[in-house]
Write an enzyme that holds these catalytic residues in place. Structure first.
Site, mmCIF file in Angstrom:
data_model
loop_
_atom_site.group_PDB
_atom_site.id
_atom_site.type_symbol
_atom_site.label_atom_id
_atom_site.label_comp_id
_atom_site.label_asym_id
_atom_site.label_seq_id
_atom_site.Cartn_x
_atom_site.Cartn_y
_atom_site.Cartn_z
ATOM 1 N N GLY A 92 0.832 -1.193 0.000
ATOM 2 C CA GLY A 92 0.000 0.000 0.000
ATOM 3 C C GLY A 92 0.866 1.242 0.000
ATOM 4 O O GLY A 92 1.976 1.234 0.538
ATOM 5 N N ASP A 93 0.401 2.316 -0.630
ATOM 6 C CA ASP A 93 1.093 3.586 -0.451
ATOM 7 C C ASP A 93 1.026 3.932 1.034
ATOM 8 O O ASP A 93 0.188 3.416 1.780
ATOM 9 C CB ASP A 93 0.459 4.677 -1.310
ATOM 10 C CG ASP A 93 1.414 5.815 -1.623
ATOM 11 O OD1 ASP A 93 2.441 5.944 -0.923
ATOM 12 O OD2 ASP A 93 1.151 6.582 -2.564
ATOM 13 N N CYS A 94 1.912 4.810 1.464
ATOM 14 C CA CYS A 94 2.110 4.994 2.900
ATOM 15 C C CYS A 94 0.921 5.707 3.541
ATOM 16 O O CYS A 94 0.706 6.902 3.334
ATOM 17 C CB CYS A 94 3.411 5.738 3.147
ATOM 18 S SG CYS A 94 4.829 4.821 2.497
ATOM 19 N N GLY A 95 0.168 4.954 4.308
ATOM 20 C CA GLY A 95 -1.062 5.439 4.912
ATOM 21 C C GLY A 95 -2.310 5.100 4.132
ATOM 22 O O GLY A 95 -3.419 5.417 4.570
ATOM 23 N N ALA A 96 -2.166 4.436 2.982
ATOM 24 C CA ALA A 96 -3.331 4.174 2.126
ATOM 25 C C ALA A 96 -4.262 3.120 2.715
ATOM 26 O O ALA A 96 -5.479 3.166 2.472
ATOM 27 C CB ALA A 96 -2.877 3.749 0.733
#
EC number: 3.2.1.37
Length: 804
Positions: A306-310
């Site tokens: 996942g993108d960071c925080g997604a």
């Protein structure tokens, strides 16, 4: 309790402090509030497979398959240990001798998020130009060289415990709308041919080939999918829910990801922050299973991060899940294997307790990550006999930097937009132009040269430094800043110009107004830069050259400079990297000849104000006032078109193909023929577009060739203006009659179009295949017979990702 779990518990107060009831409004705020440990660049080490606790486990048996080795490792984990290691910052398992690992490393145009030392060995890595500039060279070999050097330096840093083995690069989203702050990270606005070619060359350079015996680094194709806005009009990338038709998804937003998976065999994908058609990308089974694994042939055991925080974003702001444990469950079940963040680490226990996920679901993702680390030689000891990349060290960083490919990429990518014959400048040694005024907010740039996602460079050569070193008397005056309206420094700039033989203004945009989490509100020149250029033009003498460098990743409306006869030349220089000043200078002086071409359209400023940047529809629409997006569909007149670029010489193109009345191909014959050298029948070469390129001018020069197709009869209407089907760069074509042969293969699927259902179809009809925007050579092609679907777009059904 396991040590790994205790380590995570120590971080829990900070994490819970983030995710409390007073939620940040991520529909507006575009930066996720990541906790510090997620951002850590930890010191890395390798498992001891000789005498450590894992030495008798199958993971240390180099004869076993990567999957079996990773599965054997994971079978030793307690549930707490497994959950603790599902984030990008992984504490490892001390009792097993498994060290901590950081999944998040960056390599967009050089190493970033590396543990650089203060000086000496491992204190820097090569800083290449931004991808938008390197791609403008239209040189596939160059992109592969850049990526290969980055991976060599990355492995050297990894062997010293200062960099990871997988990288969150490349960014292969398309630069659809000119306001996008991260367009600088991408190759440009063309999806299947330019961006896909860039993806292929970059990924295979990073990974050491298509199917290398030893994986060099693991590349990550990001951001999947439909991600190309940061915070336009207060619409945050974290909360954007964009509407994309199946036709546009198949035709524009995903084909480069298809090539990354099917052809380049990329080992990792990153799902994006945004939602598409109501479903967040990191909980989108259609994206992560149906497309990636079932349709695009993503490599066995390739993993999705996942993108960071997604993953957290599936809950807040998307509201797709009711709470964070549900968001974690939705994401892992959809196929997001690793969470760049903390949602998995802190909420899987609750997800398991409620029965939303099982241990097998979590293991599947973790085994994929560690199967990659197995292929990367993480468990194979320090011997170069087991993995040749384990012998790389600081001398290899120095050696590859000395090849000067960063400089080469910059000079090859710079684009000459306008020239009345003033360029190239005569050199001081010829008794002319001994003094030069360098004016503007980019004139003495250093860090600016790198754009974003940069690490420590060995040096940063500004334009002032470069011209001074070449023997010029330099009169430097910034005159103004990127965005200011203050004229306080105009007088000093005008005085510097009067004292010089030649005036060079270097300005445009930079990362103060285009960046991650920051879109532009306008594509006009910011601040009062144009006003200063106008005053410089008004006061200069007729024999005093005035040259403007337009810098930055995105384009600005330079129509005022294009039409001003006193602005003798205009160039685009992007973000040119560590040797940027030298490259900018050498193009002006003729030490190198420009041959770059724009990879984006330069629109008039009114374009960005005429319709919503969140309108993802490529085709023009009168109701929404969308005039069409990208060179394929734009119905207006660009300031400078995609593919525009001038030379210091004159080229003539001729082709025997053009004299032929028409090529005719039967669709059934094409699609039923054997294709032993390609994965699909669509990748077969339909024909080779050939031409003889003659340099009839007075300077040696590279030649860049863009080959386009167009039709007004084949497939559904409306019809695109044209689309790119191939390109090449011919090196150093000699002046005064030198000739080089151009040969650009045109694949069968390059003439295919996409129907409304998303299917890629070879339609009967007439096509033209033409050289460059000027259509210097035109070949007519007719396809006859019944239409054939080359790639069927699957039906979108949301569900649970299956086991491999």
């Amino acid at each position: 309790m396991a040590v790994a779990a205790l380590a995570l518990l120590a971080l829990l107060p900070q994490a819970l402090g983030q995710h409390n009831s007073s939620y940040v409004d991520y529909n507006v705020e575009a930066n996720p509030d990541l906790f510090p440990q997620c951002l850590d660049t930890i010191s890395l080490s390798f498992p001891d497979c000789q005498s450590g606790p894992l030495s008798k486990n199958l993971v240390c048996d180099s004869t076993a398959s990567p999957y079996d080795r990773a599965a054997a490792l994971v079978s030793l984990f307690t549930l707490e240990e497994l959950i603790a290691n599902t984030g990008n910052t992984s504490p490892g398992v001390p009792r097993l001798g498994l060290p901590p690992y950081q999944v998040w490393s960056e390599a967009l145009h050089g190493l970033a998020r590396a543990n650089f030392t203060d000086n000496g060995a491992y204190s820097w890595a090569t800083s290449f130009p931004s991808p938008i500039l390197s791609a403008a060279a239209f040189n596939r070999t160059l992109i592969n060289q850049i990526a290969s050097i980055i991976s060599t330096q990355g492995r050297a840093f990894n062997n010293a415990g200062r960099f990871g083995l997988d990288v969150y690069s490349p960014n292969i989203n398309t630069f659809r709308h000119p306001v996008w702050g991260r367009g600088q990270e991408t190759p440009g606005e063309d999806a299947y041919t330019l961006t896909a070619a860039y993806a292929y060359e970059y990924i295979t350079g990073i990974q050491g080939g298509v199917n290398p015996e030893h994986l060099k680094l693991a590349a990550t194709a990001k951001h999947f999918a439909g991600y190309d806005i940061e915070n336009w009009d207060n619409h945050s990338r974290l909360g954007n829910d964009v509407n994309i038709t199946q036709q546009d998804l198949a035709e524009y937003y995903t084909p480069q990801f298809l090539v990354a998976a099917r052809d380049a065999h990329v080992h990792s994908f990153m799902c994006s922050y945004n939602a598409v058609n109501g479903v967040p990308s990191c909980s989108n089974t259609f994206f992560l299973q149906t497309l990636l694994r079932d349709t695009f042939s993503f490599v066995d055991h390739g993993y999705v991060s996942g993108d960071c925080g997604a993953v957290y974003g599936v809950f807040n702001p998307h509201g797709y899940a009711a709470n964070e444990p549900s968001a974690a469950a939705d994401a892992i079940l959809a196929g997001t294997d690793i969470d760049c963040g903390t949602s998995y680490q802190y909420h899987f226990n609750e997800s398991i307790t409620t029965g939303a996920v099982a241990r097998d679901d979590i293991e599947r993702g973790f085994i994929r990550l560690y199967a990659n680390l197995v292929e990367l030689g993480y468990f194979d000891g320090n011997s170069s006999s087991s993995n040749p990349y384990r012998s790389l060290g600081w001398p290899d960083v120095q050696k590859t930097d000395a090849w000067n490919i960063s400089y080469e990429a910059a000079v090859e990518g710079i684009v000459l937009l306008k020239n009345d014959g003033t360029l190239p400048l005569a050199s001081p040694s010829e008794g002319k132009n001994k003094s030069i005024a360098l004016i503007g907010p980019w004139a003495n740039a250093t860090t600016q040269l790198q754009g974003n996602y940069y690490g420590d460079a060995p040096y940063l050569i500004s334009p002032v430094d470069a011209f001074t070193a070449a023997g010029y008397t330099v009169h430097y005056a910034p005159g103004t800043e990127i965005s200011t309206n203050s004229t306080a420094n105009f007088s000093a700039a005008l005085s510097a110009a009067r004292a010089a033989d030649t005036i060079v203004f270097l300005g445009g945009i930079d990362n103060t107004i285009e960046a991650e989490a920051q879109d532009r509100s306008s594509i006009a020149w910011p601040g009062n830069q144009l006003e200063l250029i106008s005053q410089l033009a008004a006061q200069k003498s007729d024999d005093q050259p005035l040259v403007v460098y337009q810098m930055g990743g995105g384009q600005v409306d330079s129509s005022a400079l294009k039409s001003n006869a006193k602005v003798n030349a205009l160039l685009w220089g992007g973000y040119p990297g560590q040797s940027g000043g030298l490259a900018l200078r050498d193009i002006l002086t003729g030490a190198r000849a420009p041959a770059g071409r724009l990879t984006t359209t330069q629109y008039p400023a009114a374009y960005a104000e005429s319709f919503s940047a969140l309108d993802m529809n490529l085709r023009p629409n009168e109701t929404t006032q969308n005039p069409g997006q990208t060179y394929m569909w734009y119905t207006g007149e660009p300031v400078y078109a995609f593919g525009h670029g001038l030379f210091y010489t004159t080229f003539n193109a001729s082709s025997a193909q053009a004299a032929k009345t028409k090529y005719t191909f039967n669709i059934t014959d094409l699609t039923s023929a054997a294709h032993p050298d390609t994965t699909t029948v669509g990748q077969r070469t339909l024909f080779n577009f050939t031409a003889s390129i003659t340099n009839s001018g007075q300077r040696d020069s590279d030649y860049t060739a863009l080959v386009y197709a167009n039709t007004s009869t084949a497939g559904p209407s409306p019809y695109p203006n044209k689309w790119l089907v191939g390109f090449d760069r011919l090196a150093a074509v000699a002046k005064e009659g030198g000739t080089a042969e151009l040969n650009v293969p045109v694949a069968v699927d390059r003439l295919a179009r996409v129907d409304e259902a998303g299917n890629t179809v070879l339609f009967p009809g007439r096509y033209e295949v033409a050289l460059n925007n000027e259509r210097e050579v035109v070949v007519e092609v007719e396809l006859v017979g019944e239409q054939v679907v080359l790639l069927k777009w699957p039906e979108e059904v949301q569900g649970v990702a299956g086991d491999e």
